[in-house]
Design an enzyme around this catalytic site. Structure first.
Site, short mmCIF file in Angstrom:
data_model
loop_
_atom_site.label_atom_id
_atom_site.label_comp_id
_atom_site.label_asym_id
_atom_site.label_seq_id
_atom_site.Cartn_x
_atom_site.Cartn_y
_atom_site.Cartn_z
N HIS A 155 53.84 -2.85 -140.13
CA HIS A 155 52.84 -1.96 -139.52
C HIS A 155 53.50 -0.67 -139.05
CE1 HIS A 155 50.29 -5.58 -139.32
NE2 HIS A 155 49.28 -4.73 -139.25
N LYS A 159 52.39 0.35 -133.27
CA LYS A 159 51.80 -0.97 -132.96
C LYS A 159 52.60 -1.63 -131.84
CE LYS A 159 50.07 -5.23 -135.01
NZ LYS A 159 48.82 -5.17 -134.24
N1 LIG Z 1 40.87 -6.58 -136.07
C1 LIG Z 1 41.28 -5.65 -136.92
O1 LIG Z 1 40.88 -5.59 -138.09
C2 LIG Z 1 42.27 -4.60 -136.43
C3 LIG Z 1 42.67 -3.56 -137.26
C4 LIG Z 1 43.50 -2.57 -136.74
C5 LIG Z 1 43.90 -2.63 -135.40
N2 LIG Z 1 43.50 -3.69 -134.64
C6 LIG Z 1 43.83 -3.79 -133.22
O2 LIG Z 1 42.98 -2.86 -132.52
C7 LIG Z 1 43.63 -2.42 -131.32
C8 LIG Z 1 43.66 -0.90 -131.29
O3 LIG Z 1 44.47 -0.43 -132.36
P1 LIG Z 1 44.70 1.13 -132.58
O4 LIG Z 1 45.67 1.25 -133.68
O5 LIG Z 1 43.39 1.83 -132.64
O6 LIG Z 1 45.43 1.51 -131.20
P2 LIG Z 1 45.49 2.92 -130.47
O7 LIG Z 1 45.44 4.03 -131.46
O8 LIG Z 1 46.64 2.86 -129.54
O9 LIG Z 1 44.13 3.02 -129.65
C9 LIG Z 1 43.81 2.11 -128.64
C10 LIG Z 1 42.85 2.78 -127.68
O10 LIG Z 1 42.49 1.80 -126.72
C11 LIG Z 1 42.28 2.42 -125.47
N3 LIG Z 1 43.05 1.70 -124.46
C12 LIG Z 1 42.50 0.88 -123.56
N4 LIG Z 1 43.44 0.35 -122.78
C13 LIG Z 1 44.62 0.84 -123.18
C14 LIG Z 1 45.96 0.64 -122.74
N5 LIG Z 1 46.26 -0.18 -121.73
N6 LIG Z 1 46.94 1.33 -123.41
C15 LIG Z 1 46.66 2.14 -124.44
N7 LIG Z 1 45.38 2.34 -124.89
C16 LIG Z 1 44.38 1.69 -124.27
C17 LIG Z 1 42.69 3.89 -125.63
O11 LIG Z 1 41.49 4.62 -125.83
P3 LIG Z 1 40.77 5.38 -124.62
O12 LIG Z 1 41.82 6.23 -123.97
O13 LIG Z 1 39.72 6.18 -125.35
O14 LIG Z 1 40.20 4.36 -123.73
C18 LIG Z 1 43.48 3.93 -126.91
O15 LIG Z 1 43.36 5.15 -127.57
C19 LIG Z 1 45.02 -3.08 -131.35
O16 LIG Z 1 44.97 -4.27 -130.61
C20 LIG Z 1 45.23 -3.39 -132.83
O17 LIG Z 1 46.14 -4.43 -133.07
C21 LIG Z 1 42.70 -4.66 -135.13
#
Ligand SMILES: NC(=O)c1ccc[n+]([C@@H]2O[C@H](COP(=O)([O-])OP(=O)(O)OC[C@H]3O[C@@H](n4cnc5c(N)ncnc54)[C@H](OP(=O)(O)O)[C@@H]3O)[C@@H](O)[C@H]2O)c1
Length: 275
Positions: A155, A159
């Site tokens: 990844h 991540k």
């Molecule tokens: N199920 C699936 O198919 C799938 C696919 C890809 C990723 N995921 C999962 O989805 C989640 C998000 O992934 P991502 O790549 O979008 O991550 P990301 O770019 O870091 O975005 C996560 C968002 O969550 C919010 N957030 C809330 N609490 C937070 C904290 N304590 N620290 C940092 N951010 C926090 C923030 O948005 P705000 O500031 O707007 O609140 C942040 O921008 C992860 O757990 C990842 O493993 C799942």
């Protein structure tokens, strides 16, 4: 039109979700939420996602908006998402959870909430990965006991959890098929004098680098041959479209904890295969 709320809108998945909800003719974004400290508070959700003005201002309080949506889609972090789940539980709202990295206690709390609201919890929402889980089940049933099984995942550098939720799910599916407990048979990374490999273990290797969206390979290796089953995601839209599909499927369902195998009707496919 199904009214959708999205949390974590500033995130990589949050932005893809805003696009996917906009592209689907059966869904409408009505609520967009960020953390209070987020730089995107008060901005337009469509503009943040790069699709132009949507008219939806990003708010920091999900509880104040519970009357304005039917299903929440959450791809954030475990600690933050538990608070969002609690709000949906109290307001009797459906939730699609894509967040990964939950502790066992948090998963148990989600299961308790699902007794009173319908929830989809899936560490990977892509159709291809969920089909891959079926292929792994078949392969494990045929040759799993006679092979060394290794799960390798890669990844992007941002991540924060490892191994990925998908890699762990793959391990669980294989372990269940072989009548093993993943907790007891998983080996995470190897270093130094490891001794010879125990065939009953399932190994996990993690790679983190650059902008890799998500790659998983499971190797079933024996003397003389090996089978490798791989999935490679090249766009986050595959997960976002899967989440929108899940939200549409969940609407009107009975309370309970579902996964993407339910959404894609793959459990029936397994029964047909096994017969
Ligand atoms: N199920 C699936 O198919 C799938 C696919 C890809 C990723 N995921 C999962 O989805 C989640 C998000 O992934 P991502 O790549 O979008 O991550 P990301 O770019 O870091 O975005 C996560 C968002 O969550 C919010 N957030 C809330 N609490 C937070 C904290 N304590 N620290 C940092 N951010 C926090 C923030 O948005 P705000 O500031 O707007 O609140 C942040 O921008 C992860 O757990 C990842 O493993 C799942």
């Amino acid at each position: 039109m199904l009214r959708i709320a999205i949390t974590g809108v500033s995130g990589r998945m949050g932005q893809s979700l805003v696009k996917a909800v906009d592209l689907c003719e059966k869904t409408q974004l009505t609520v967009a939420v960020c953390r209070p400290e987020s730089k995107v508070c008060g901005k337009d959700a469509g503009e943040i996602a790069g699709i132009g003005a949507s008219g939806i201002r990003i708010a920091s309080d999900l509880s104040a908006a519970v009357e304005q949506f039917d299903v929440l889609i959450d791809f954030t972090r475990p600690e933050t998402s538990m608070a969002y789940i609690d709000i949906c539980h109290r307001a009797a709202k459906n939730i699609v959870i894509g967040t990964t990295g939950y502790a066992e206690q948090q998963k148990a709390a989600i299961a308790v909430a699902s007794q009173e609201i319908p929830i989809i919890l899936a560490p990977n929402m892509s159709v291809g990965v969920n089909l891959t889980l079926k292929l792994l089940q078949m392969t494990a049933a045929v040759m799993g006991s006679d092979t060394d099984i290794e799960v390798i995942e890669a990844h992007h550098r941002n991540k924060v959890d490892a191994p990925s939720g998908t890699a762990l799910r793959m391990g669980e599916v294989i372990a269940d098929t072989l009548g093993r407990s993943l907790t007891e048979c998983a080996v995470y990374g190897r270093e130094g004098h490891t001794g010879i490999r125990d065939r009953k273990t399932i190994g996990f290797s993690t790679i983190r680098g650059g902008d890799i969206v998500g790659e998983h390979t499971v190797m079933f290796a024996s003397d003389g041959e090996r089978v490798e089953i791989s999935h490679k995601a090249s766009s986050r839209m595959t997960f976002a479209n899967g989440a929108v599909k899940a939200a549409l499927w969940l609407h009107g369902r009975q309370n309970g904890l579902y996964d993407m195998q339910d959404v894609l009707d793959l459990k029936k496919l397994l029964m047909t295969t096994a017969e």
